[in-house]
Write a protein that holds these residues in place. Structure first.
Motif, short mmCIF file in Angstrom:
data_model
loop_
_atom_site.label_atom_id
_atom_site.label_comp_id
_atom_site.label_asym_id
_atom_site.label_seq_id
_atom_site.Cartn_x
_atom_site.Cartn_y
_atom_site.Cartn_z
N PRO A 1 0.69 -1.19 -0.12
CA PRO A 1 0.00 0.09 0.03
C PRO A 1 0.95 1.21 0.13
CG PRO A 1 0.28 -1.05 2.20
CD PRO A 1 0.76 -1.88 1.45
N LEU A 2 1.68 1.31 -1.10
CA LEU A 2 2.72 2.50 -1.07
C LEU A 2 2.23 3.16 -2.58
CD1 LEU A 2 5.71 0.82 0.13
CD2 LEU A 2 4.33 2.21 1.25
N ASN A 3 2.70 4.48 -2.60
CA ASN A 3 2.45 5.22 -3.82
C ASN A 3 3.59 4.93 -4.60
OD1 ASN A 3 1.24 6.87 -5.57
ND2 ASN A 3 1.92 8.85 -4.66
N LEU A 4 3.95 3.58 -5.10
CA LEU A 4 4.98 3.17 -5.96
C LEU A 4 4.47 2.20 -7.00
CD1 LEU A 4 7.63 2.50 -3.36
CD2 LEU A 4 7.67 4.47 -4.75
N LYS A 5 4.74 2.20 -8.20
CA LYS A 5 4.21 1.22 -9.23
C LYS A 5 5.00 0.12 -9.24
CE LYS A 5 2.82 4.68 -12.82
NZ LYS A 5 1.59 4.74 -12.11
N GLY A 6 4.23 -1.13 -9.56
CA GLY A 6 4.70 -2.30 -9.72
C GLY A 6 4.48 -3.14 -8.06
N THR A 7 5.10 -4.31 -8.18
CA THR A 7 5.18 -5.37 -6.99
C THR A 7 6.35 -5.50 -6.61
OG1 THR A 7 5.25 -7.11 -8.44
CG2 THR A 7 3.24 -6.30 -8.19
N PHE A 8 6.82 -6.01 -5.56
CA PHE A 8 8.18 -6.12 -5.00
C PHE A 8 8.35 -7.67 -4.51
CE2 PHE A 8 6.27 -1.91 -3.98
CZ PHE A 8 7.62 -1.31 -4.33
N THR A 9 9.58 -8.17 -4.84
CA THR A 9 9.76 -9.46 -4.74
C THR A 9 10.50 -9.78 -3.22
OG1 THR A 9 10.56 -9.66 -7.02
CG2 THR A 9 11.28 -11.29 -5.51
#
Length: 82
Positions: free
Chosen positions: A11-19
């Motif tokens: 739930p952050l204002n960043l695009k994409g997903t995190f591994t």
């Protein structure tokens, strides 16, 4: 297949997903659509949603481990996650 890595939506204002790395003790129960606890940035802990599971190790960084799974079953269907 027991997944080794998870793509997590935060739930952050960043695009994409995190591994994140899936710990061995969680690999048999983790599923797409479940909420997980993960560390992000300094010492912040976030609740994220598992978007995808795979065995492709990142080449440019060492992923942090998922801390815990918060659900017994997925809370979001795959169609809604897409």
């Amino acid at each position: 297949m027991t997944p080794t890595f998870a793509q997590v939506i935060l739930p952050l204002n960043l695009k994409g997903t995190f591994t994140y790395k899936v710990p061995v003790e969680l690999s048999s129960s983790i599923q797409v659509g479940m909420r997980v606890l993960v560390a992000f940035g300094g010492k912040k802990i976030y609740t994220g949603i598992v978007f995808d599971l795979h065995d492709e190790e990142p080449e440019t960084f060492v992923p942090k481990e998922i801390i815990n799974i918060l659900d017994d079953l997925p809370i979001l269907p795959k169609e809604q996650i897409q």
